[in-house]
Design a protein around this motif. Structure first.
Motif, mmCIF file in Angstrom:
data_model
loop_
_atom_site.group_PDB
_atom_site.id
_atom_site.type_symbol
_atom_site.label_atom_id
_atom_site.label_comp_id
_atom_site.label_asym_id
_atom_site.label_seq_id
_atom_site.Cartn_x
_atom_site.Cartn_y
_atom_site.Cartn_z
ATOM 1 N N GLY A 1 28.688 10.045 25.241
ATOM 2 C CA GLY A 1 28.704 10.649 26.571
ATOM 3 C C GLY A 1 29.291 9.657 27.558
ATOM 4 O O GLY A 1 28.766 8.561 27.713
ATOM 5 N N LEU A 2 30.390 10.033 28.190
ATOM 6 C CA LEU A 2 31.036 9.158 29.172
ATOM 7 C C LEU A 2 30.590 9.566 30.568
ATOM 8 O O LEU A 2 30.856 10.688 31.010
ATOM 9 N N GLU A 3 29.899 8.689 31.250
ATOM 10 C CA GLU A 3 29.449 8.941 32.623
ATOM 11 C C GLU A 3 30.644 8.776 33.552
ATOM 12 O O GLU A 3 31.336 7.759 33.502
ATOM 13 N N VAL A 4 30.905 9.784 34.378
ATOM 14 C CA VAL A 4 32.044 9.738 35.291
ATOM 15 C C VAL A 4 31.553 9.693 36.733
ATOM 16 O O VAL A 4 30.469 10.166 37.046
ATOM 17 N N GLU A 5 32.366 9.109 37.585
ATOM 18 C CA GLU A 5 32.023 8.975 38.998
ATOM 19 C C GLU A 5 32.116 10.320 39.722
ATOM 20 O O GLU A 5 31.265 10.655 40.532
ATOM 21 N N ASP A 6 33.157 11.096 39.436
ATOM 22 C CA ASP A 6 33.378 12.384 40.100
ATOM 23 C C ASP A 6 33.614 13.427 39.014
ATOM 24 O O ASP A 6 34.705 13.515 38.446
ATOM 25 N N PHE A 7 32.578 14.209 38.718
ATOM 26 C CA PHE A 7 32.642 15.179 37.622
ATOM 27 C C PHE A 7 33.746 16.203 37.842
ATOM 28 O O PHE A 7 34.539 16.470 36.940
ATOM 29 N N ASN A 8 33.819 16.791 39.021
ATOM 30 C CA ASN A 8 34.817 17.828 39.285
ATOM 31 C C ASN A 8 36.241 17.289 39.157
ATOM 32 O O ASN A 8 37.115 17.956 38.603
ATOM 33 N N ALA A 9 36.485 16.084 39.654
ATOM 34 C CA ALA A 9 37.809 15.481 39.537
ATOM 35 C C ALA A 9 38.136 15.185 38.070
ATOM 36 O O ALA A 9 39.273 15.372 37.633
ATOM 37 N N ALA A 10 37.144 14.734 37.307
ATOM 38 C CA ALA A 10 37.363 14.448 35.887
ATOM 39 C C ALA A 10 37.727 15.722 35.139
ATOM 40 O O ALA A 10 38.674 15.737 34.339
ATOM 41 N N ILE A 11 37.005 16.799 35.408
ATOM 42 C CA ILE A 11 37.285 18.071 34.737
ATOM 43 C C ILE A 11 38.681 18.565 35.103
ATOM 44 O O ILE A 11 39.455 19.011 34.241
ATOM 45 N N LEU B 1 32.917 22.725 24.969
ATOM 46 C CA LEU B 1 31.878 23.292 25.820
ATOM 47 C C LEU B 1 32.390 23.204 27.249
ATOM 48 O O LEU B 1 32.660 22.104 27.748
ATOM 49 N N GLU B 2 32.564 24.340 27.880
ATOM 50 C CA GLU B 2 33.041 24.367 29.261
ATOM 51 C C GLU B 2 32.017 23.689 30.170
ATOM 52 O O GLU B 2 30.828 23.621 29.829
ATOM 53 N N PRO B 3 32.450 23.200 31.330
ATOM 54 C CA PRO B 3 31.533 22.521 32.239
ATOM 55 C C PRO B 3 30.307 23.380 32.550
ATOM 56 O O PRO B 3 30.423 24.592 32.744
ATOM 57 N N LEU B 4 29.156 22.724 32.551
ATOM 58 C CA LEU B 4 27.913 23.409 32.884
ATOM 59 C C LEU B 4 26.994 22.477 33.652
ATOM 60 O O LEU B 4 27.166 21.260 33.620
ATOM 61 N N GLU B 5 26.038 23.079 34.318
ATOM 62 C CA GLU B 5 25.070 22.320 35.102
ATOM 63 C C GLU B 5 23.693 22.510 34.486
ATOM 64 O O GLU B 5 23.305 23.636 34.148
ATOM 65 N N THR B 6 22.958 21.415 34.327
ATOM 66 C CA THR B 6 21.570 21.456 33.884
ATOM 67 C C THR B 6 20.722 20.922 35.031
ATOM 68 O O THR B 6 21.270 20.422 36.020
ATOM 69 N N PRO B 7 19.408 20.976 34.919
ATOM 70 C CA PRO B 7 18.579 20.408 35.991
ATOM 71 C C PRO B 7 18.810 18.903 36.202
ATOM 72 O O PRO B 7 18.609 18.391 37.288
ATOM 73 N N ALA B 8 19.300 18.212 35.162
ATOM 74 C CA ALA B 8 19.458 16.756 35.257
ATOM 75 C C ALA B 8 20.893 16.285 35.416
ATOM 76 O O ALA B 8 21.116 15.143 35.820
#
Length: 121
Positions: free
Chosen positions: A71-81, A93-100
């Protein structure tokens, strides 16, 4: 035995030059070390206090979409996608949001799974 840390995570690749274009050109990783010669070897990328490696030096070590993943932690998720989609990376797996977190899973050129991740801290 007392395990104290994860030393590194690594992926087998079939074509080291093609893999490096992806990991360095698309993901933006910077080589920390290279062991080997020409098309055969092992490249390490230091990421914070961890290391991700890619290599093709062991004949029985094969890529696998169903194998382990990092799992690569990114600074800006939307920009990375957006960047990954611009590079036409295949999404497992398309982008998704979990509680965490926010996460998506892409494939490298050999089909290995890579998680793109952003914690909601």
């Amino acid at each position: 035995m007392k395990v104290t840390d994860i030393a590194f995570a690594c992926y087998p690749v079939t074509d080291l030059r093609r893999a490096r274009r992806f990991y360095e050109g698309v993901l933006g990783l910077k080589e920390s070390r290279f062991f080997g010669e020409g098309d055969k070897g092992f490249v390490e990328y230091d990421l914070g206090s961890n290391t991700l490696g890619i290599g093709n030096g062991a004949p029985d070590w094969k890529p696998s979409p169903g194998g382990g993943s990092v799992g690569l932690e990114v600074e800006d998720f939307n920009a990375a996608i957006a960047s990954l989609k611009q590079h036409k990376c295949p999404f497992r797996l398309e982008p998704l949001e979990t509680p965490a977190c926010h996460m998506a899973i892409i494939s490298d050129p050999d089909g290995n799974s890579i998680i793109i991740h952003r914690r909601k801290c």
